[in-house]
Design a protein around this motif. Sequence first.
Motif, PDB file in Angstrom:
ATOM      1  N   GLU A  46      -4.772  11.895 -19.086  1.00  8.90           N
ATOM      2  CA  GLU A  46      -5.284  12.000 -17.690  1.00  8.90           C
ATOM      3  C   GLU A  46      -5.806  10.562 -17.425  1.00  8.90           C
ATOM      4  OE1 GLU A  46      -4.565  14.055 -15.261  1.00  8.90           O
ATOM      5  OE2 GLU A  46      -3.633  15.299 -16.871  1.00  8.90           O
ATOM      6  N   VAL A  47      -6.570  10.028 -18.480  1.00  5.24           N
ATOM      7  CA  VAL A  47      -7.038   8.518 -18.248  1.00  5.24           C
ATOM      8  C   VAL A  47      -5.795   7.680 -18.149  1.00  5.24           C
ATOM      9  CG1 VAL A  47      -8.463   6.760 -19.141  1.00  5.24           C
ATOM     10  CG2 VAL A  47      -9.421   9.100 -19.284  1.00  5.24           C
ATOM     11  N   GLY A  48      -4.885   7.903 -19.045  1.00  2.00           N
ATOM     12  CA  GLY A  48      -3.927   7.074 -18.815  1.00  2.00           C
ATOM     13  C   GLY A  48      -2.951   6.954 -17.661  1.00  2.00           C
ATOM     14  N   LYS A  49      -2.920   8.185 -17.072  1.00  2.00           N
ATOM     15  CA  LYS A  49      -2.260   8.395 -15.803  1.00  2.00           C
ATOM     16  C   LYS A  49      -3.215   7.905 -14.838  1.00  2.00           C
ATOM     17  CE  LYS A  49       0.042  12.809 -16.596  1.00  2.00           C
ATOM     18  NZ  LYS A  49      -0.063  14.447 -16.311  1.00  2.00           N
ATOM     19  N   ALA A  50      -4.477   7.903 -14.548  1.00  2.00           N
ATOM     20  CA  ALA A  50      -5.294   7.493 -13.854  1.00  2.00           C
ATOM     21  C   ALA A  50      -4.967   5.720 -13.692  1.00  2.00           C
ATOM     22  CB  ALA A  50      -6.620   7.684 -13.973  1.00  2.00           C
ATOM     23  N   LEU A  51      -5.071   5.054 -15.050  1.00  2.00           N
ATOM     24  CA  LEU A  51      -4.898   3.826 -15.012  1.00  2.00           C
ATOM     25  C   LEU A  51      -3.681   3.095 -14.682  1.00  2.00           C
ATOM     26  CD1 LEU A  51      -6.608   3.052 -18.549  1.00  2.00           C
ATOM     27  CD2 LEU A  51      -7.589   2.631 -16.412  1.00  2.00           C
ATOM     28  N   GLU A  52      -2.811   4.062 -14.944  1.00  2.00           N
ATOM     29  CA  GLU A  52      -1.397   3.520 -14.311  1.00  2.00           C
ATOM     30  C   GLU A  52      -1.186   3.464 -12.776  1.00  2.00           C
ATOM     31  OE1 GLU A  52       3.405   5.117 -14.596  1.00  2.00           O
ATOM     32  OE2 GLU A  52       1.880   6.122 -15.908  1.00  2.00           O
ATOM     33  N   GLY A  53      -1.973   4.744 -12.083  1.00  2.00           N
ATOM     34  CA  GLY A  53      -2.103   4.637 -10.691  1.00  2.00           C
ATOM     35  C   GLY A  53      -2.802   3.411 -10.179  1.00  2.00           C
ATOM     36  N   ILE A  54      -4.016   3.048 -11.004  1.00  2.00           N
ATOM     37  CA  ILE A  54      -4.816   1.997 -10.459  1.00  2.00           C
ATOM     38  C   ILE A  54      -4.024   0.955 -10.558  1.00  2.00           C
ATOM     39  CG2 ILE A  54      -6.744   0.686 -11.067  1.00  2.00           C
ATOM     40  CD1 ILE A  54      -8.074   3.289 -11.785  1.00  2.00           C
ATOM     41  N   ASN A  55      -3.468   0.611 -11.580  1.00  2.00           N
ATOM     42  CA  ASN A  55      -2.366  -0.730 -11.866  1.00  2.00           C
ATOM     43  C   ASN A  55      -1.400  -0.762 -10.742  1.00  2.00           C
ATOM     44  OD1 ASN A  55      -1.472  -2.895 -12.982  1.00  2.00           O
ATOM     45  ND2 ASN A  55      -0.100  -1.604 -14.409  1.00  2.00           N
ATOM     46  N   ASN A  56      -0.747   0.494 -10.496  1.00  2.00           N
ATOM     47  CA  ASN A  56       0.045   0.503  -9.517  1.00  2.00           C
ATOM     48  C   ASN A  56      -0.259  -0.030  -7.892  1.00  2.00           C
ATOM     49  OD1 ASN A  56       2.465   1.235 -10.991  1.00  2.00           O
ATOM     50  ND2 ASN A  56       2.008   3.372 -10.744  1.00  2.00           N
ATOM     51  N   ALA A  61      -1.160  -3.768  -3.493  1.00  2.00           N
ATOM     52  CA  ALA A  61      -1.955  -4.303  -2.758  1.00  2.00           C
ATOM     53  C   ALA A  61      -1.591  -6.030  -2.822  1.00  2.00           C
ATOM     54  CB  ALA A  61      -3.558  -4.321  -3.202  1.00  2.00           C
ATOM     55  N   GLY A  62      -1.429  -6.548  -4.084  1.00  2.00           N
ATOM     56  CA  GLY A  62      -0.993  -8.002  -4.193  1.00  2.00           C
ATOM     57  C   GLY A  62       0.192  -8.223  -3.760  1.00  2.00           C
ATOM     58  N   GLU A  64       1.118  -6.993  -0.780  1.00  2.00           N
ATOM     59  CA  GLU A  64       0.929  -6.844   0.461  1.00  2.00           C
ATOM     60  C   GLU A  64      -0.164  -8.321   1.148  1.00  2.00           C
ATOM     61  OE1 GLU A  64       1.827  -4.978   2.714  1.00  2.00           O
ATOM     62  OE2 GLU A  64       2.722  -3.903   1.510  1.00  2.00           O
ATOM     63  N   VAL A  65      -0.779  -8.529   0.182  1.00  2.00           N
ATOM     64  CA  VAL A  65      -1.685 -10.109   0.340  1.00  2.00           C
ATOM     65  C   VAL A  65      -0.687 -11.037   0.468  1.00  2.00           C
ATOM     66  CG1 VAL A  65      -3.257 -11.538  -0.666  1.00  2.00           C
ATOM     67  CG2 VAL A  65      -3.713  -9.173  -0.570  1.00  2.00           C
ATOM     68  N   GLU A  66       0.206 -11.097  -0.576  1.00  2.00           N
ATOM     69  CA  GLU A  66       1.534 -11.911  -0.665  1.00  2.00           C
ATOM     70  C   GLU A  66       2.093 -12.191   0.827  1.00  2.00           C
ATOM     71  OE1 GLU A  66       5.181 -13.606  -3.277  1.00  2.00           O
ATOM     72  OE2 GLU A  66       4.177 -11.594  -3.553  1.00  2.00           O
ATOM     73  N   LYS A  67       2.382 -10.934   1.322  1.00  3.15           N
ATOM     74  CA  LYS A  67       3.149 -10.972   2.631  1.00  3.15           C
ATOM     75  C   LYS A  67       2.460 -11.682   3.777  1.00  3.15           C
ATOM     76  CE  LYS A  67       5.821  -6.749   1.845  1.00  3.15           C
ATOM     77  NZ  LYS A  67       5.797  -5.336   2.385  1.00  3.15           N
ATOM     78  N   VAL A  68       0.875 -11.394   3.786  1.00  8.24           N
ATOM     79  CA  VAL A  68       0.037 -11.869   4.543  1.00  8.24           C
ATOM     80  C   VAL A  68       0.165 -13.408   4.654  1.00  8.24           C
ATOM     81  CG1 VAL A  68      -2.264 -11.985   5.458  1.00  8.24           C
ATOM     82  CG2 VAL A  68      -1.418  -9.707   5.041  1.00  8.24           C
ATOM     83  N   PHE A  69      -0.122 -13.917   3.429  1.00  8.43           N
ATOM     84  CA  PHE A  69       0.018 -15.515   3.221  1.00  8.43           C
ATOM     85  C   PHE A  69       1.171 -15.846   3.592  1.00  8.43           C
ATOM     86  CE2 PHE A  69      -3.676 -14.737   0.367  1.00  8.43           C
ATOM     87  CZ  PHE A  69      -4.655 -15.343   0.816  1.00  8.43           C
ATOM     88  N   ASN A  70       2.339 -15.315   3.252  1.00  6.75           N
ATOM     89  CA  ASN A  70       3.637 -15.853   3.607  1.00  6.75           C
ATOM     90  C   ASN A  70       3.754 -15.747   5.480  1.00  6.75           C
ATOM     91  OD1 ASN A  70       4.526 -16.219   1.143  1.00  6.75           O
ATOM     92  ND2 ASN A  70       5.654 -14.390   1.028  1.00  6.75           N
ATOM     93  N   GLY A  71       3.202 -14.846   5.795  1.00  5.66           N
ATOM     94  CA  GLY A  71       3.031 -14.876   7.198  1.00  5.66           C
ATOM     95  C   GLY A  71       2.290 -15.978   7.853  1.00  5.66           C
ATOM     96  N   LEU A  72       0.937 -16.088   7.518  1.00 11.51           N
ATOM     97  CA  LEU A  72       0.126 -17.298   7.830  1.00 11.51           C
ATOM     98  C   LEU A  72       1.132 -18.579   7.604  1.00 11.51           C
ATOM     99  CD1 LEU A  72      -3.230 -16.030   6.530  1.00 11.51           C
ATOM    100  CD2 LEU A  72      -2.246 -15.761   8.874  1.00 11.51           C
ATOM    101  N   SER A  73       1.650 -18.612   6.556  1.00 16.83           N
ATOM    102  CA  SER A  73       2.161 -19.929   6.274  1.00 16.83           C
ATOM    103  C   SER A  73       3.174 -20.140   7.254  1.00 16.83           C
ATOM    104  CB  SER A  73       2.945 -19.996   4.793  1.00 16.83           C
ATOM    105  OG  SER A  73       3.640 -21.297   4.557  1.00 16.83           O
ATOM    106  N   ASN A  74       4.229 -19.213   7.489  1.00 17.26           N
ATOM    107  CA  ASN A  74       5.287 -19.486   8.661  1.00 17.26           C
ATOM    108  C   ASN A  74       4.706 -19.704   9.978  1.00 17.26           C
ATOM    109  OD1 ASN A  74       7.145 -18.820   6.602  1.00 17.26           O
ATOM    110  ND2 ASN A  74       7.346 -16.550   7.029  1.00 17.26           N
ATOM    111  N   MET A  75       3.670 -19.092  10.249  1.00 22.17           N
ATOM    112  CA  MET A  75       2.789 -19.115  11.530  1.00 22.17           C
ATOM    113  C   MET A  75       2.544 -20.755  11.572  1.00 22.17           C
ATOM    114  SD  MET A  75       0.981 -15.895  12.262  1.00 22.17           S
ATOM    115  CE  MET A  75      -0.342 -16.592  13.331  1.00 22.17           C
TER     116      MET A  75
END
Length: 122
Positions: A46-56, A61-62, A64-75
């Motif tokens: 169960e801990v392994g599954k939880a850690l895998e979910g957190i990692n995913n 999230a990374g 999504e942040v990259e998309k935001v920065f790419n959008g800001l750069s394009n703007m």
Amino acid sequence: MHPASLLSSCCLLLLLGALPGWATKDDPIEKVIEGINRGLSNAEREVGKALEGINNGITQAGREVEKVFNGLSNMGSQAGKEVEKGINHGLDKGSQYSGHTGQHGGIATTPLASGSVANIMP
């Protein structure tokens, strides 16, 4: 061999765990240990599954942040192009006006009879 000697040998073997597994099969302590081991194995899964979910989640999230920065750069890039267009347009208009005779800084000049020049506001 005397029965007392045989009995003491069996007790010794029992204490050392050398008797077959059926002799300790119904041992309540052994059942508790097996239960603890099963519980730990399940908890580990169960801990392994939880850690895998957190990692995913962190990976997503990374992205999504990259998309935001790419959008800001394009703007920013687009805004820079627009500013450059505006500056070039302004320079082009300025060069058109500076090529005309009789104008200095947007003020018309008229020669006077005495030969000097008077500035007249438009």
